[in-house]
Scaffold this active site. Structure first.
Site, short mmCIF file in Angstrom:
data_model
loop_
_atom_site.label_atom_id
_atom_site.label_comp_id
_atom_site.label_asym_id
_atom_site.label_seq_id
_atom_site.Cartn_x
_atom_site.Cartn_y
_atom_site.Cartn_z
CG ASP A 67 39.70 46.40 37.35
OD1 ASP A 67 40.79 46.98 37.38
OD2 ASP A 67 39.53 45.24 37.77
CG ASN A 136 36.01 36.03 43.67
OD1 ASN A 136 36.94 36.34 42.93
ND2 ASN A 136 35.00 36.84 43.92
CG HIS A 138 37.90 38.79 40.88
ND1 HIS A 138 37.40 39.50 41.95
CD2 HIS A 138 39.23 39.11 40.84
CE1 HIS A 138 38.37 40.20 42.52
NE2 HIS A 138 39.49 39.97 41.87
CD GLU A 143 33.74 40.08 42.18
OE1 GLU A 143 34.47 39.07 42.11
OE2 GLU A 143 33.93 40.98 43.02
C1 F6R Z 1 42.88 44.59 39.39
C2 F6R Z 1 42.06 43.45 39.04
C3 F6R Z 1 41.86 42.28 39.95
C4 F6R Z 1 43.14 41.80 40.62
C5 F6R Z 1 42.86 40.63 41.55
C6 F6R Z 1 44.11 40.17 42.29
O1 F6R Z 1 42.90 45.54 38.33
O2 F6R Z 1 41.53 43.48 37.97
O3 F6R Z 1 41.28 41.23 39.22
O4 F6R Z 1 44.07 41.43 39.64
O5 F6R Z 1 41.89 41.00 42.48
O6 F6R Z 1 44.52 41.20 43.15
P1 F6R Z 1 45.89 41.12 43.96
O7 F6R Z 1 46.98 41.20 42.94
O8 F6R Z 1 45.87 42.34 44.85
O9 F6R Z 1 45.88 39.82 44.70
#
Ligand code: F6R
Length: 237
Positions: A67, A136, A138, A143
């Site tokens: 992303d 959440n 994701h 989302e």
């Molecule tokens: C990042 C992504 C997100 C993160 C998720 C966890 O490219 O796709 O899904 O993997 O938000 O983020 P952290 O590792 O910062 O807790």
């Protein structure tokens, strides 16, 4: 799901590095799917170390990031382009044209999504997709409520995701409201998936991902439908 339980963040990162290096060293043209965020930071340091100290080559690797925010330039320190360059790409011998990250600055964002999917297919699909887990549930920026069939698309970020990511920005108001993300359908086509999850605060959501009902309200539960998922975590399940 193959669950590898480890003691701490360092061990999670070491085990994940082994899985990724295995793909890098075994395949002639490995295609890696990559994530940003706090969770893979040490893993990327270990991959850098493997290249710089143990001479592991990455010149034959292609990468596709999950992303990117919409509206941030590649030089913006909060962009995922910048993050990947700092943490990994700038430290290894991968050619720039083999690194793919959605471009959130183009005028035709829909066309960018279609082109991104096409590039993944042309590369022969992702061999190993690295994922982190949002609070959440994701994965990527898919989302709660996203269809499991979704392909690369534009998303409105949840208030909770913007709040969680505000730690990287000066103000929460600076966190972009939209992003481009690979869809869950895209992610599920990866041949192997590696989910890394660290810290007690993600214990409840990880338990629901591993053994709860499969529901679009918790995007990562889609992983229960994939037959080659490895989870490495320091959470007691
Ligand atoms: C990042 C992504 C997100 C993160 C998720 C966890 O490219 O796709 O899904 O993997 O938000 O983020 P952290 O590792 O910062 O807790």
């Amino acid at each position: 799901m193959n669950i590898i339980q480890v003691n701490d963040y360092e061990e999670m990162s070491q085990e994940a590095a082994k899985v990724m290096l295995n793909t890098v060293q075994e395949k002639s043209h490995p295609v890696l799917g990559l994530a940003t965020g706090s969770t893979p930071e040490r893993l990327y340091e270990l991959l850098t170390k493997a290249h710089q100290e143990d001479q592991v080559p990455f010149g034959h690797v292609q990468t596709f990031n999950l992303d990117e925010y919409i509206g941030l330039s590649k030089d913006d320190e909060q962009s995922y382009h910048y993050f990947m360059n700092e943490k990994l790409m700038g430290n290894i011998d991968i050619p720039n044209n083999q690194v793919h990250i959605p471009n959130g600055l183009v005028t035709d964002l829909e066309a960018e999504c279609v082109a991104y999917e096409k590039k993944i297919q042309q590369a022969g699909n992702i061999d190993l997709q690295l994922l982190g887990l949002g609070m959440n549930g994701h994965i990527g920026f898919n989302e709660p409520g996203t269809s499991f069939d979704a392909r690369t698309h534009i998303v409105q970020l949840d208030a909770s995701t913007r709040e969680a990511n505000a730690r990287f920005f000066e103000n929460e108001a600076d966190v972009p409201t939209q992003a481009i993300t690979m869809g869950i359908g895209t992610i599920l086509e990866a041949k192997q998936i590696l989910l890394i999850v660290h810290g007690e605060k993600k214990a409840d959501i990880l338990r629901r991902v591993v053994s709860g009902e499969v529901t679009e309200d918790i995007p990562a539960t889609a992983l229960q439908r994939h037959d080659n998922v490895t989870i490495i975590t320091d959470i007691d399940l």
